[in-house]
Motif scaffolding. Sequence first.
Motif, PDB file in Angstrom:
ATOM      1  N   ALA A  83       0.815  -1.222   0.000  1.00 54.32           N
ATOM      2  CA  ALA A  83       0.000   0.000   0.000  1.00 54.32           C
ATOM      3  C   ALA A  83       0.849   1.272   0.000  1.00 54.32           C
ATOM      4  O   ALA A  83       0.308   2.357  -0.096  1.00 54.32           O
ATOM      5  CB  ALA A  83      -0.949   0.003   1.196  1.00 54.32           C
ATOM      6  N   ARG A  84       2.137   1.135   0.131  1.00 55.39           N
ATOM      7  CA  ARG A  84       3.084   2.267   0.065  1.00 55.39           C
ATOM      8  C   ARG A  84       2.622   3.421   0.968  1.00 55.39           C
ATOM      9  O   ARG A  84       2.289   4.507   0.503  1.00 55.39           O
ATOM     10  CB  ARG A  84       3.280   2.705  -1.371  1.00 55.39           C
ATOM     11  N   LEU A  85       2.656   3.162   2.249  1.00 53.53           N
ATOM     12  CA  LEU A  85       2.172   4.123   3.236  1.00 53.53           C
ATOM     13  C   LEU A  85       3.019   5.384   3.321  1.00 53.53           C
ATOM     14  O   LEU A  85       2.571   6.386   3.880  1.00 53.53           O
ATOM     15  CB  LEU A  85       2.100   3.457   4.613  1.00 53.53           C
ATOM     16  N   ALA A  92      -4.849   9.796   3.075  1.00 53.89           N
ATOM     17  CA  ALA A  92      -5.113   8.755   2.069  1.00 53.89           C
ATOM     18  C   ALA A  92      -4.354   7.478   2.422  1.00 53.89           C
ATOM     19  O   ALA A  92      -4.884   6.369   2.289  1.00 53.89           O
ATOM     20  CB  ALA A  92      -4.730   9.247   0.674  1.00 53.89           C
ATOM     21  N   ALA A  93      -3.118   7.623   2.889  1.00 55.81           N
ATOM     22  CA  ALA A  93      -2.334   6.457   3.299  1.00 55.81           C
ATOM     23  C   ALA A  93      -2.975   5.779   4.505  1.00 55.81           C
ATOM     24  O   ALA A  93      -2.992   4.546   4.602  1.00 55.81           O
ATOM     25  CB  ALA A  93      -0.901   6.870   3.613  1.00 55.81           C
ATOM     26  N   ARG A  95      -6.193   5.740   5.191  1.00 53.70           N
ATOM     27  CA  ARG A  95      -7.349   4.986   4.679  1.00 53.70           C
ATOM     28  C   ARG A  95      -6.888   3.670   4.057  1.00 53.70           C
ATOM     29  O   ARG A  95      -7.531   2.634   4.240  1.00 53.70           O
ATOM     30  CB  ARG A  95      -8.136   5.828   3.667  1.00 53.70           C
ATOM     31  N   ARG A  96      -5.764   3.698   3.324  1.00 49.03           N
ATOM     32  CA  ARG A  96      -5.242   2.453   2.733  1.00 49.03           C
ATOM     33  C   ARG A  96      -4.852   1.468   3.835  1.00 49.03           C
ATOM     34  O   ARG A  96      -5.130   0.276   3.738  1.00 49.03           O
ATOM     35  CB  ARG A  96      -4.047   2.749   1.827  1.00 49.03           C
ATOM     36  N   GLU A  99      -7.982  -0.062   5.250  1.00 46.39           N
ATOM     37  CA  GLU A  99      -8.618  -0.975   4.306  1.00 46.39           C
ATOM     38  C   GLU A  99      -7.869  -2.301   4.221  1.00 46.39           C
ATOM     39  O   GLU A  99      -8.471  -3.372   4.242  1.00 46.39           O
ATOM     40  CB  GLU A  99      -8.716  -0.334   2.925  1.00 46.39           C
ATOM     41  N   VAL A 100      -6.545  -2.233   4.128  1.00 45.87           N
ATOM     42  CA  VAL A 100      -5.732  -3.458   4.072  1.00 45.87           C
ATOM     43  C   VAL A 100      -5.938  -4.278   5.342  1.00 45.87           C
ATOM     44  O   VAL A 100      -6.151  -5.487   5.293  1.00 45.87           O
ATOM     45  CB  VAL A 100      -4.234  -3.113   3.885  1.00 45.87           C
ATOM     46  N   GLN A 182     -13.005   4.062   9.149  1.00 42.38           N
ATOM     47  CA  GLN A 182     -12.221   5.065   8.435  1.00 42.38           C
ATOM     48  C   GLN A 182     -12.647   6.475   8.823  1.00 42.38           C
ATOM     49  O   GLN A 182     -11.808   7.319   9.133  1.00 42.38           O
ATOM     50  CB  GLN A 182     -12.325   4.861   6.929  1.00 42.38           C
TER      51      GLN A 182
END
Length: 195
Positions: A83-85, A92-93, A95-96, A99-100, A182
Amino acid sequence: MSESSPPERRRRVRAEARRNVAAILDAAIQVLGQRPQATMDDIAAAAGLSRQTVYAHFPSRDALVTAVFRRMTDEVLAGLDAARLDEGPAPAALRRLLEVSWRTFDRYPPLPAPTGAADVELHQPVHDRLTRLILRGQRAGEFDRDAAPGWLVAATIALGHAAWAEVVAGRMPADQAVAAVQASVLRVYGAEPAD
């Protein structure tokens, strides 16, 4: 003369042991997801292995549950790395990351987490990634600079557990729960709402 050399035999034995461990973990996830109080015998039967084989790899139910959590943690970490935090806006990171984490947890049964040293060992890599993300967001002014990073990590975990409990209890569908987590976490972090 023997059929295979000692190194070949060792490779075969290791490969069989890896297959057995994978079968045991797969069976544990399935069986414990249906019956959280299932026994090691139940898991052995579902894996198609003897009780002795299961105990040879996992000397106790707690050791098996810890191994299930270790597998889940490894999946989360791989997903977080993908997800490249460290890229893009911190909200946005975040939220990723959520989600992951949610997608991974959704594939596993709701089990009581290991305690003590095992709990710390399993959660620390996730805590470290989340803390780095929080600090990045705070430096950029995207997250509340006055909030202690440790508090934000604890709040994130608590909100995630609360949402998962609602899903398990049947009071909230999973898609609503992840959206609620989120939105709630972003509010706690003092982040701007998503577009």
